[in-house]
Design a protein around this motif. Structure first.
Motif, short mmCIF file in Angstrom:
data_model
loop_
_atom_site.label_atom_id
_atom_site.label_comp_id
_atom_site.label_asym_id
_atom_site.label_seq_id
_atom_site.Cartn_x
_atom_site.Cartn_y
_atom_site.Cartn_z
N GLU A 112 0.81 -1.22 0.00
CA GLU A 112 0.00 0.00 0.00
C GLU A 112 0.85 1.28 0.00
O GLU A 112 0.78 2.10 0.91
CB GLU A 112 -1.00 -0.03 1.15
CG GLU A 112 -1.96 -1.22 1.03
CD GLU A 112 -3.20 -1.12 1.89
OE1 GLU A 112 -3.28 -0.23 2.76
OE2 GLU A 112 -4.11 -1.96 1.70
N PRO A 131 -7.22 9.03 9.06
CA PRO A 131 -8.18 9.03 10.18
C PRO A 131 -7.64 9.82 11.37
O PRO A 131 -6.48 9.65 11.77
CB PRO A 131 -8.31 7.54 10.52
CG PRO A 131 -7.98 6.83 9.25
CD PRO A 131 -6.91 7.67 8.60
N TRP A 173 -5.62 8.28 14.25
CA TRP A 173 -4.21 7.96 14.10
C TRP A 173 -3.34 9.04 14.74
O TRP A 173 -2.33 8.75 15.36
CB TRP A 173 -3.86 7.80 12.61
CG TRP A 173 -4.45 6.56 11.99
CD1 TRP A 173 -5.37 5.72 12.53
CD2 TRP A 173 -4.15 6.05 10.68
NE1 TRP A 173 -5.68 4.71 11.65
CE2 TRP A 173 -4.95 4.88 10.51
CE3 TRP A 173 -3.32 6.46 9.66
CZ2 TRP A 173 -4.91 4.12 9.33
CZ3 TRP A 173 -3.28 5.71 8.48
CH2 TRP A 173 -4.07 4.55 8.33
N GLU A 221 -9.41 -4.97 2.29
CA GLU A 221 -10.11 -3.73 2.63
C GLU A 221 -9.06 -2.62 2.70
O GLU A 221 -8.14 -2.70 3.51
CB GLU A 221 -10.82 -3.85 3.97
CG GLU A 221 -11.90 -4.91 4.01
CD GLU A 221 -12.53 -5.01 5.39
OE1 GLU A 221 -13.44 -4.23 5.70
OE2 GLU A 221 -12.07 -5.88 6.17
N THR A 222 -9.22 -1.61 1.88
CA THR A 222 -8.18 -0.59 1.83
C THR A 222 -8.79 0.76 1.47
O THR A 222 -9.99 0.88 1.24
CB THR A 222 -7.08 -0.98 0.83
OG1 THR A 222 -5.99 -0.07 0.95
CG2 THR A 222 -7.59 -0.99 -0.61
N PHE A 223 -7.95 1.77 1.44
CA PHE A 223 -8.41 3.13 1.15
C PHE A 223 -8.55 3.34 -0.36
O PHE A 223 -7.87 2.67 -1.16
CB PHE A 223 -7.41 4.14 1.73
CG PHE A 223 -7.31 4.10 3.22
CD1 PHE A 223 -8.33 4.61 4.01
CD2 PHE A 223 -6.20 3.54 3.84
CE1 PHE A 223 -8.24 4.58 5.40
CE2 PHE A 223 -6.10 3.50 5.23
CZ PHE A 223 -7.13 4.03 6.00
N ALA A 238 -6.53 -5.26 6.30
CA ALA A 238 -7.54 -4.21 6.37
C ALA A 238 -6.92 -2.91 6.84
O ALA A 238 -6.14 -2.88 7.79
CB ALA A 238 -8.68 -4.62 7.31
N TRP A 239 -7.28 -1.82 6.14
CA TRP A 239 -6.97 -0.46 6.57
C TRP A 239 -5.49 -0.26 6.86
O TRP A 239 -5.10 0.13 7.94
CB TRP A 239 -7.86 -0.04 7.74
CG TRP A 239 -9.30 -0.35 7.44
CD1 TRP A 239 -10.15 -1.14 8.17
CD2 TRP A 239 -10.05 0.08 6.30
NE1 TRP A 239 -11.37 -1.24 7.56
CE2 TRP A 239 -11.34 -0.49 6.40
CE3 TRP A 239 -9.77 0.88 5.20
CZ2 TRP A 239 -12.34 -0.28 5.45
CZ3 TRP A 239 -10.76 1.08 4.24
CH2 TRP A 239 -12.02 0.52 4.37
N HIS A 240 -4.71 -0.63 5.85
CA HIS A 240 -3.28 -0.34 5.81
C HIS A 240 -2.42 -1.34 6.57
O HIS A 240 -1.21 -1.14 6.69
CB HIS A 240 -3.02 1.08 6.32
CG HIS A 240 -2.02 1.85 5.49
ND1 HIS A 240 -1.91 1.73 4.13
CD2 HIS A 240 -1.07 2.75 5.85
CE1 HIS A 240 -0.95 2.52 3.68
NE2 HIS A 240 -0.43 3.15 4.70
#
Length: 261
Positions: free
Chosen positions: A121, A159, A162, A212-214, A239-241
């Motif tokens: 990613e 987000p 973070w 699942e990603t951005f 998921a999510w990075h």
């Protein structure tokens, strides 16, 4: 724990697992906290060692067991990658996470026995005005001594929780000094294009995203793979990075087994 001295005088603390000799995975983490605060690479290294391969998870220069004060420029981080790869002794696959992908791309030509690049990613082409303009803004904050402002600018579009997590670190906001290589590398790779660094590599390049990603990550992976001489874009559980450690360990084991052959 292995400690490695770089050509520029930094000392890097490296968590090493698995048998000596043969190919190894060297994890290049992105912007964030020290190694201990992100257990995913260490867990992946443990699982890869169980599969019979060596794995190394360094603290980035200026973090954790690789302590250093003040701004960390790009060349110091690239020297650290080269020094750790040399200390591992065999063929090395660089495993970049997020902005660590750009560092892996720039550092690949310093690894004489490069077994491959695995790029999870890479956040290229994610900024409305482009990475060079984004990084110039962040760097202005750093140079002015506004380190908290630099972190907020660096993490634009991410987000907000973070940033809240970063605020819990005793290194906040000075930890942004160790992000200078990340921002510099992203700006260079995006300005010159990934192909400038990947087209001449004989080793395989895997551009990987999670299930699942951005938005934009899958498209970036496809573009990176297309720019490499031997590139593929793949999806793994995650998921999510963050990747799923077992799935990544399996994929790295297949890559390193190819290096053995």
């Amino acid at each position: 724990m292995m400690r490695v001295r770089t050509a520029l005088g930094d000392t890097v603390g490296v968590e090493v697992r698995g048998p000596e000799g043969g190919p190894a995975a060297l994890f290049v983490q992105g912007a964030g906290l020290e190694r201990a605060a992100n257990p995913t690479p260490s867990e992946t290294a443990r699982l890869l060692a169980e599969r019979g391969f060596r794995a190394a998870v360094p603290d980035r220069v200026g973090r954790g067991d690789s302590s250093a004060s003040g701004p960390i420029e790009l060349e110091r981080e690239l020297a650290a990658i080269a020094a750790v790869a040399d200390a591992l002794g065999g063929p090395v696959a660089l495993v970049g996470h997020s902005s660590g992908c750009a560092l892996a791309m720039l550092g690949a030509d310093r690894i004489p026995a490069l077994a491959g690049l695995v790029l999870w990613e890479a956040p290229l082409w994610q900024f409305p005005e482009g990475a060079p303009a984004w990084w110039a803004d962040v760097r202005r904050h750093i140079d002015a001594g506004d380190l908290e402002g630099a972190i907020v600018s660096y993490m634009v579009g991410m987000p907000p929780e973070w940033i809240d997590e970063l605020r819990t670190s005793p290194q906040f906001p000075a930890l942004v000094h160790s992000w200078i290589p990340d921002g510099t590398a992203l700006a260079i790779v995006e300005e010159q294009s990934p192909g400038a660094f990947l087209a001449g590599l004989a080793a395989p390049v895997l551009a990987v995203v999670g299930a699942e990603t951005f938005p934009g990550m899958a498209e970036a992976a496809a573009a990176i793979a297309a720019s490499a001489a031997h590139g593929t874009a793949e999806e793994l559980p995650g998921a999510w990075h963050e990747w799923e450690p077992n799935a990544m360990a399996d994929r790295l084991a297949r890559l390193l087994a190819g290096a053995v052959r």
